[in-house]
Scaffold this motif. Structure first.
Motif, PDB file in Angstrom:
ATOM      1  N   ALA A   1       0.844  -1.208   0.000  1.00  0.00           N
ATOM      2  CA  ALA A   1       0.000   0.000   0.000  1.00  0.00           C
ATOM      3  C   ALA A   1       0.872   1.248   0.000  1.00  0.00           C
ATOM      4  O   ALA A   1       0.620   2.204  -0.743  1.00  0.00           O
ATOM      5  CB  ALA A   1      -0.929  -0.002   1.209  1.00  0.00           C
ATOM      6  N   LYS A   2       1.923   1.237   0.804  1.00  0.00           N
ATOM      7  CA  LYS A   2       2.850   2.367   0.886  1.00  0.00           C
ATOM      8  C   LYS A   2       3.552   2.580  -0.451  1.00  0.00           C
ATOM      9  O   LYS A   2       3.654   3.712  -0.936  1.00  0.00           O
ATOM     10  CB  LYS A   2       3.871   2.104   1.989  1.00  0.00           C
ATOM     11  N   VAL A   3       4.021   1.500  -1.046  1.00  0.00           N
ATOM     12  CA  VAL A   3       4.721   1.595  -2.330  1.00  0.00           C
ATOM     13  C   VAL A   3       3.781   2.134  -3.412  1.00  0.00           C
ATOM     14  O   VAL A   3       4.170   2.980  -4.225  1.00  0.00           O
ATOM     15  CB  VAL A   3       5.289   0.230  -2.758  1.00  0.00           C
TER      16      VAL A   3
ATOM     17  N   PHE B   1       2.708   6.528  -7.268  1.00  0.00           N
ATOM     18  CA  PHE B   1       1.858   7.431  -8.041  1.00  0.00           C
ATOM     19  C   PHE B   1       2.080   8.899  -7.687  1.00  0.00           C
ATOM     20  O   PHE B   1       1.985   9.759  -8.573  1.00  0.00           O
ATOM     21  CB  PHE B   1       0.391   7.035  -7.898  1.00  0.00           C
ATOM     22  N   VAL B   2       2.378   9.203  -6.443  1.00  0.00           N
ATOM     23  CA  VAL B   2       2.697  10.590  -6.102  1.00  0.00           C
ATOM     24  C   VAL B   2       3.950  11.023  -6.853  1.00  0.00           C
ATOM     25  O   VAL B   2       4.016  12.108  -7.441  1.00  0.00           O
ATOM     26  CB  VAL B   2       2.874  10.776  -4.579  1.00  0.00           C
ATOM     27  N   ARG B   3       4.957  10.160  -6.890  1.00  0.00           N
ATOM     28  CA  ARG B   3       6.186  10.451  -7.640  1.00  0.00           C
ATOM     29  C   ARG B   3       5.888  10.562  -9.134  1.00  0.00           C
ATOM     30  O   ARG B   3       6.451  11.415  -9.821  1.00  0.00           O
ATOM     31  CB  ARG B   3       7.234   9.358  -7.395  1.00  0.00           C
ATOM     32  N   LEU B   4       5.013   9.699  -9.633  1.00  0.00           N
ATOM     33  CA  LEU B   4       4.660   9.727 -11.056  1.00  0.00           C
ATOM     34  C   LEU B   4       4.056  11.080 -11.423  1.00  0.00           C
ATOM     35  O   LEU B   4       4.412  11.675 -12.440  1.00  0.00           O
ATOM     36  CB  LEU B   4       3.662   8.606 -11.364  1.00  0.00           C
ATOM     37  N   PHE B   5       3.161  11.583 -10.580  1.00  0.00           N
ATOM     38  CA  PHE B   5       2.518  12.870 -10.859  1.00  0.00           C
ATOM     39  C   PHE B   5       3.487  14.036 -10.667  1.00  0.00           C
ATOM     40  O   PHE B   5       3.319  15.083 -11.289  1.00  0.00           O
ATOM     41  CB  PHE B   5       1.292  13.056  -9.967  1.00  0.00           C
ATOM     42  N   GLU B   6       4.498  13.849  -9.822  1.00  0.00           N
ATOM     43  CA  GLU B   6       5.517  14.887  -9.638  1.00  0.00           C
ATOM     44  C   GLU B   6       6.440  14.976 -10.847  1.00  0.00           C
ATOM     45  O   GLU B   6       6.743  16.062 -11.338  1.00  0.00           O
ATOM     46  CB  GLU B   6       6.359  14.589  -8.385  1.00  0.00           C
TER      47      GLU B   6
ATOM     48  N   LEU C   1      -2.594  13.776  -1.855  1.00  0.00           N
ATOM     49  CA  LEU C   1      -2.855  12.482  -2.479  1.00  0.00           C
ATOM     50  C   LEU C   1      -2.347  11.314  -1.638  1.00  0.00           C
ATOM     51  O   LEU C   1      -2.823  10.190  -1.780  1.00  0.00           O
ATOM     52  CB  LEU C   1      -2.205  12.426  -3.869  1.00  0.00           C
ATOM     53  N   ARG C   2      -1.399  11.591  -0.763  1.00  0.00           N
ATOM     54  CA  ARG C   2      -0.845  10.509   0.067  1.00  0.00           C
ATOM     55  C   ARG C   2      -1.894   9.892   0.983  1.00  0.00           C
ATOM     56  O   ARG C   2      -1.730   8.751   1.429  1.00  0.00           O
ATOM     57  CB  ARG C   2       0.339  11.021   0.894  1.00  0.00           C
ATOM     58  N   THR C   3      -2.963  10.639   1.265  1.00  0.00           N
ATOM     59  CA  THR C   3      -4.028  10.105   2.122  1.00  0.00           C
ATOM     60  C   THR C   3      -5.333   9.909   1.341  1.00  0.00           C
ATOM     61  O   THR C   3      -6.383   9.696   1.939  1.00  0.00           O
ATOM     62  CB  THR C   3      -4.286  11.058   3.314  1.00  0.00           C
ATOM     63  N   ASN C   4      -5.240   9.997   0.020  1.00  0.00           N
ATOM     64  CA  ASN C   4      -6.421   9.867  -0.829  1.00  0.00           C
ATOM     65  C   ASN C   4      -6.810   8.390  -0.980  1.00  0.00           C
ATOM     66  O   ASN C   4      -6.001   7.573  -1.419  1.00  0.00           O
ATOM     67  CB  ASN C   4      -6.128  10.498  -2.191  1.00  0.00           C
ATOM     68  N   ARG C   5      -8.054   8.055  -0.626  1.00  0.00           N
ATOM     69  CA  ARG C   5      -8.478   6.653  -0.659  1.00  0.00           C
ATOM     70  C   ARG C   5      -8.535   6.085  -2.075  1.00  0.00           C
ATOM     71  O   ARG C   5      -8.227   4.917  -2.303  1.00  0.00           O
ATOM     72  CB  ARG C   5      -9.846   6.504   0.019  1.00  0.00           C
ATOM     73  N   GLU C   6      -8.950   6.939  -3.030  1.00  0.00           N
ATOM     74  CA  GLU C   6      -9.028   6.470  -4.420  1.00  0.00           C
ATOM     75  C   GLU C   6      -7.640   6.147  -4.971  1.00  0.00           C
ATOM     76  O   GLU C   6      -7.449   5.154  -5.676  1.00  0.00           O
ATOM     77  CB  GLU C   6      -9.714   7.514  -5.303  1.00  0.00           C
ATOM     78  N   LEU C   7      -6.660   7.002  -4.641  1.00  0.00           N
ATOM     79  CA  LEU C   7      -5.307   6.740  -5.118  1.00  0.00           C
ATOM     80  C   LEU C   7      -4.732   5.497  -4.448  1.00  0.00           C
ATOM     81  O   LEU C   7      -4.051   4.695  -5.094  1.00  0.00           O
ATOM     82  CB  LEU C   7      -4.394   7.943  -4.849  1.00  0.00           C
ATOM     83  N   ARG C   8      -5.017   5.333  -3.172  1.00  0.00           N
ATOM     84  CA  ARG C   8      -4.571   4.135  -2.457  1.00  0.00           C
ATOM     85  C   ARG C   8      -5.147   2.885  -3.127  1.00  0.00           C
ATOM     86  O   ARG C   8      -4.436   1.904  -3.348  1.00  0.00           O
ATOM     87  CB  ARG C   8      -5.010   4.206  -0.999  1.00  0.00           C
TER      88      ARG C   8
END
Length: 202
Positions: A51-53, A58-63, A84-91
């Motif tokens: 989950a962490k990875v 994806f946060v890095r991808l968007f950066e 986004l790090r706490t976004n349920r949809e992204l998780r």
């Protein structure tokens, strides 16, 4: 801090034609038996933090490639990437991608099953409007995300093994995308167009 990854994602891919993608797909090599074992062994450590990875990836991808947000309707207008790090949809999406990686790792020594899995995913990505140029970026960001988790276990050889796996997977996904694209073009053509093409080929 950045992650130096070469050989997976380059800006030149934005100008690749379908023919070049097809050639790359044909040339992509399946990982060696030694590389497969290295990937499988390292996955045993990575899977405890999937989950962490997935979030980091994806946060890095968007950066690093903000244009990728255009593919994701829910995240298209998000400016604060830290949120986004706490976004349920992204998780949830990150977990789906990690599930695909897990299945791929399990099937590395079953090439036919792995090919079917990756080609089918490529076909589905055609309907998501997720063009093949984006696929390599995910592999590169995954590699960056898992390095801190593996710590001293991370080696140049292991990095090359993961790169090889992602290059193989993305080549199969591109194949699936192109097959579905061709199928949809054929469906969209009128019966007369298809008949004309057939007559031209005779």
């Amino acid at each position: 801090m950045g992650c130096a990854i070469s050989g997976l994602a380059t800006k030149t891919e934005f100008s690749q034609t379908d023919q070049e993608d097809a050639a790359a797909a044909a040339a992509a090599a399946h990982p060696s038996e030694e590389q497969i074992q290295m990937v499988k062994d390292s996955w045993k450590v990575i899977r405890d933090d999937i989950a962490k990875v997935g979030i980091i990836m994806f946060v890095r991808l968007f950066e690093t490639h903000p244009e990728c947000k255009d593919v994701f309707f829910l995240f298209r207008d998000v400016q604060d990437l830290e949120r986004l790090r706490t976004n349920r949809e992204l998780r949830a999406h990150g977990l789906r991608v990690m599930s695909f990686i897990e299945k791929s790792v399990a099937r590395l020594d079953q090439p036919e099953r792995l090919e079917a899995l990756a080609v089918e995913l490529g076909k589905s990505h055609y309907h998501y409007n997720a063009a093949p140029k984006y696929y390599n970026y995910v592999g590169a960001e995954f590699i960056c995300a898992v390095q801190p988790i593996l710590k001293e276990r991370w080696t140049t050889e292991l990095e090359e093994a993961w790169k090889m796996m992602f290059q193989y997977l993305t080549s199969l996904m591109k194949q699936g995308y192109q097959e579905e694209s061709a199928r949809q073009r054929n469906l969209a053509a009128s019966p007369k167009d298809r008949l004309d093409k057939k007559n031209t080929a005779l």
